[in-house]
Design a protein around this motif. Structure first.
Motif, PDB file in Angstrom:
ATOM      1  N   PRO A 196       0.826  -1.217   0.000  1.00  0.00           N
ATOM      2  CA  PRO A 196       0.000   0.000   0.000  1.00  0.00           C
ATOM      3  C   PRO A 196       0.854   1.259   0.000  1.00  0.00           C
ATOM      4  O   PRO A 196       1.810   1.380   0.769  1.00  0.00           O
ATOM      5  N   GLY A 197       0.525   2.180  -0.891  1.00  0.00           N
ATOM      6  CA  GLY A 197       1.216   3.460  -0.932  1.00  0.00           C
ATOM      7  C   GLY A 197       2.445   3.500  -1.809  1.00  0.00           C
ATOM      8  O   GLY A 197       3.028   4.566  -2.007  1.00  0.00           O
ATOM      9  N   ILE A 203       5.583   8.125   1.308  1.00  0.00           N
ATOM     10  CA  ILE A 203       6.442   9.152   1.910  1.00  0.00           C
ATOM     11  C   ILE A 203       5.722  10.488   1.977  1.00  0.00           C
ATOM     12  O   ILE A 203       5.751  11.189   2.990  1.00  0.00           O
ATOM     13  N   GLN A 204       5.038  10.852   0.889  1.00  0.00           N
ATOM     14  CA  GLN A 204       4.425  12.178   0.866  1.00  0.00           C
ATOM     15  C   GLN A 204       3.242  12.283   1.819  1.00  0.00           C
ATOM     16  O   GLN A 204       2.951  13.366   2.339  1.00  0.00           O
ATOM     17  N   ALA A 205       2.574  11.152   2.108  1.00  0.00           N
ATOM     18  CA  ALA A 205       1.472  11.189   3.077  1.00  0.00           C
ATOM     19  C   ALA A 205       1.992  11.599   4.448  1.00  0.00           C
ATOM     20  O   ALA A 205       1.371  12.410   5.152  1.00  0.00           O
ATOM     21  N   GLU A 210       2.381  15.889   8.380  1.00  0.00           N
ATOM     22  CA  GLU A 210       3.197  16.619   9.346  1.00  0.00           C
ATOM     23  C   GLU A 210       3.140  18.123   9.092  1.00  0.00           C
ATOM     24  O   GLU A 210       3.090  18.923  10.032  1.00  0.00           O
ATOM     25  N   ALA A 211       3.123  18.517   7.830  1.00  0.00           N
ATOM     26  CA  ALA A 211       3.001  19.941   7.497  1.00  0.00           C
ATOM     27  C   ALA A 211       1.668  20.487   7.999  1.00  0.00           C
ATOM     28  O   ALA A 211       1.603  21.576   8.597  1.00  0.00           O
ATOM     29  N   LEU A 242      16.471  10.760  -0.403  1.00  0.00           N
ATOM     30  CA  LEU A 242      16.349  10.715   1.055  1.00  0.00           C
ATOM     31  C   LEU A 242      17.392   9.810   1.701  1.00  0.00           C
ATOM     32  O   LEU A 242      18.035  10.190   2.685  1.00  0.00           O
ATOM     33  N   LEU A 243      17.562   8.624   1.160  1.00  0.00           N
ATOM     34  CA  LEU A 243      18.530   7.703   1.749  1.00  0.00           C
ATOM     35  C   LEU A 243      19.961   8.162   1.479  1.00  0.00           C
ATOM     36  O   LEU A 243      20.847   8.012   2.330  1.00  0.00           O
ATOM     37  N   GLU A 244      20.177   8.744   0.310  1.00  0.00           N
ATOM     38  CA  GLU A 244      21.485   9.315   0.010  1.00  0.00           C
ATOM     39  C   GLU A 244      21.793  10.468   0.970  1.00  0.00           C
ATOM     40  O   GLU A 244      22.938  10.640   1.416  1.00  0.00           O
ATOM     41  N   PHE A 245      20.776  11.229   1.319  1.00  0.00           N
ATOM     42  CA  PHE A 245      20.977  12.342   2.248  1.00  0.00           C
ATOM     43  C   PHE A 245      21.323  11.841   3.652  1.00  0.00           C
ATOM     44  O   PHE A 245      22.141  12.452   4.357  1.00  0.00           O
TER      45      PHE A 245
END
Length: 327
Positions: A196-197, A203-205, A210-211, A242-245
Motif C-alpha cells: 500500500p502506498g 512518503i508524501q502522506a 506533518e506539514a 532521502l537515503l542518500e541524504f
C-alpha cells in the motif's frame, strides 16, 4: 513489442488522457477505449471532451516551449477514442494495455478480465491503480505473468517518475520490458513491491500530514512552511535522495535527532526504524565510512561531493537565488 508499439488505454478519464499525451508525444499511436456502453450522443461528448483535453495539454506544452504548434498537431493525430463496442482493433494491435478506470476492485477486475481475453498472448497488461494491490487484481487476468501495476504521478505527461509494481505471478522479463518501454518515452521507472502506498505516496502522506499538523499546532504559517519546503526540503531532495541524504550527513545524526524529537514532542512517529541502529552498529554510517544505505567503496568522494554541490548551485540559479559575491 517495438519501441513505438500501439498503446491502448482502458478508460478515457484523467489517467488515460495523461498517458495518451505521454506516449503520443514520444511517437506511439494511442487509443483510449471507452469501457462504458453509451448512446452515440453521449460517446460523442466523451470523445470531444477527451480529445479536447489532450489538445489543450499539447497547446500548453507548446506555449511552454516543449514543442511547436505544428508538432502539437502531429502528436494529436496519434490519439484516438473508440466506443466500447469498437474496441477489438485497438486491443488486438496493442503492444501494451493500461487500465485506468475508477478505484473500484470489482470494476477493475471486470474490465481487465474482458481485455485480457481479447488481446494477444504477448500483450502486456497493466493497471494504474494508486490504492489497490496488484495481486488483488491479477486473478482476473488470463496469463497473469504478463500483468503488473504501473503507477503514474500526475500530471502523467510531465512527471518523470513511474512506479512499477509486479505481482507474485509477474514474469521478471515483463518488468524489464515495461521499464524499457517507459525509459523509451523519457520516464524514470522504479520497481517496488506490491505494498500500500508504493514509494512516493507513502512518503508524501507522512510529509503532508506533518506539514498540516504544524499549521494546526501553530508552529508556523502555511506560507512559511511551504517556503521551507521549497527552499530547504525540496531543494536538497531534488539533488540528493532521502537515503542518500542520510548517508551524506551520517545515519548516526538521524538516530540521535530522532531520539530527541521523539522525547521532546512526545510521539513515537519520530522514532527511527531498526535499520538505522543496525547500520550504525555495523559501521555503515554513510559517506564517511564508505557505506550506508548505498555503497561508496571505490568512489572519488571529493568529485562526488562537488558534483552534488554543482547540482545545488544549478538549483539556486533556477530559483533566481544565485548571487555574485560582495567585494
Amino acid at each position: 513489442m517495438t519501441m513505438r508499439s500501439p498503446i491502448a488505454c482502458l478508460g478515457a478519464g484523467r489517467m488515460g488522457r495523461g498517458i495518451a499525451v505521454a506516449f503520443a508525444y514520444a511517437g506511439h499511436p494511442v487509443t483510449m477505449i471507452d469501457v462504458k456502453s453509451r448512446s452515440a450522443e453521449d460517446f460523442a461528448k466523451l470523445e470531444a471532451d477527451a480529445l479536447g483535453e489532450v489538445r489543450t495539454t499539447l497547446a500548453t506544452l507548446a506555449r511552454l516551449g516543449m514543442l511547436s504548434g505544428g508538432d502539437a498537431e502531429t502528436v494529436m493525430t496519434r490519439v484516438s477514442v473508440v466506443p466500447a463496442a469498437e474496441h477489438d482493433s485497438a486491443l488486438s494491435h496493442a503492444g501494451m494495455v493500461f487500465e485506468g478506470v475508477p478505484e473500484i476492485v470489482d470494476l477493475k477486475r471486470e474490465v481487465l478480465a474482458a481485455a485480457s481475453g481479447q488481446v494477444s498472448r504477448d500483450t502486456i497488461i497493466a493497471s494504474t491503480t494508486s490504492t489497490i494491490l496488484v495481486d488483488d487484481l491479477s486473478g482476473a487476468i488470463e496469463h497473469p505473468d504478463r500483468f503488473l501495476n504501473v503507477h503514474w504521478l500526475n500530471p502523467a505527461y510531465l512527471i518523470p517518475l513511474v512506479e512499477v509494481s509486479p505481482g507474485a505471478a509477474t514474469d521478471p522479463a515483463i518488468v524489464e520490458k515495461v521499464k524499457e518501454l517507459l525509459e523509451g518515452i523519457g520516464k524514470v521507472p522504479v520497481v517496488c513491491a506490491a505494498t500500500p502506498g508504493f514509494i512516493v505516496p507513502r512518503i508524501q502522506a507522512l510529509a503532508m500530514n506533518e506539514a498540516a499538523r504544524m499549521v494546526e499546532e501553530g508552529v508556523a504559517s502555511a506560507e512559511d512552511i511551504d517556503k521551507a519546503i521549497r527552499y530547504g526540503f525540496g531543494f536538497r531532495y531534488a539533488v540528493l535522495g532521502l537515503l542518500e541524504f542520510i548517508d551524506w550527513g551520517g545515519g548516526d545524526i538521524l538516530y540521535y535527532a530522532s531520539r530527541y524529537l521523539e522525547g521532546a514532542l512526545g510521539s513515537d512517529r519520530y522514532r527511527s526504524p531498526d535499520v538505522i541502529a543496525r547500520n550504525m552498529h555495523e559501521g555503515r554510517i554513510g559517506l564517511r565510512t564508505g557505506a550506508g544505505f548505498l555503497d561508496y567503496s571505490g568512489l572519488d568522494v571529493g568529485a562526488y561531493r562537488e558534483q552534488r554541490l554543482k547540482a545545488m548551485v544549478e538549483m539556486l540559479r533556477h530559483f533566481g537565488l544565485a548571487r555574485p559575491p560582495v567585494l
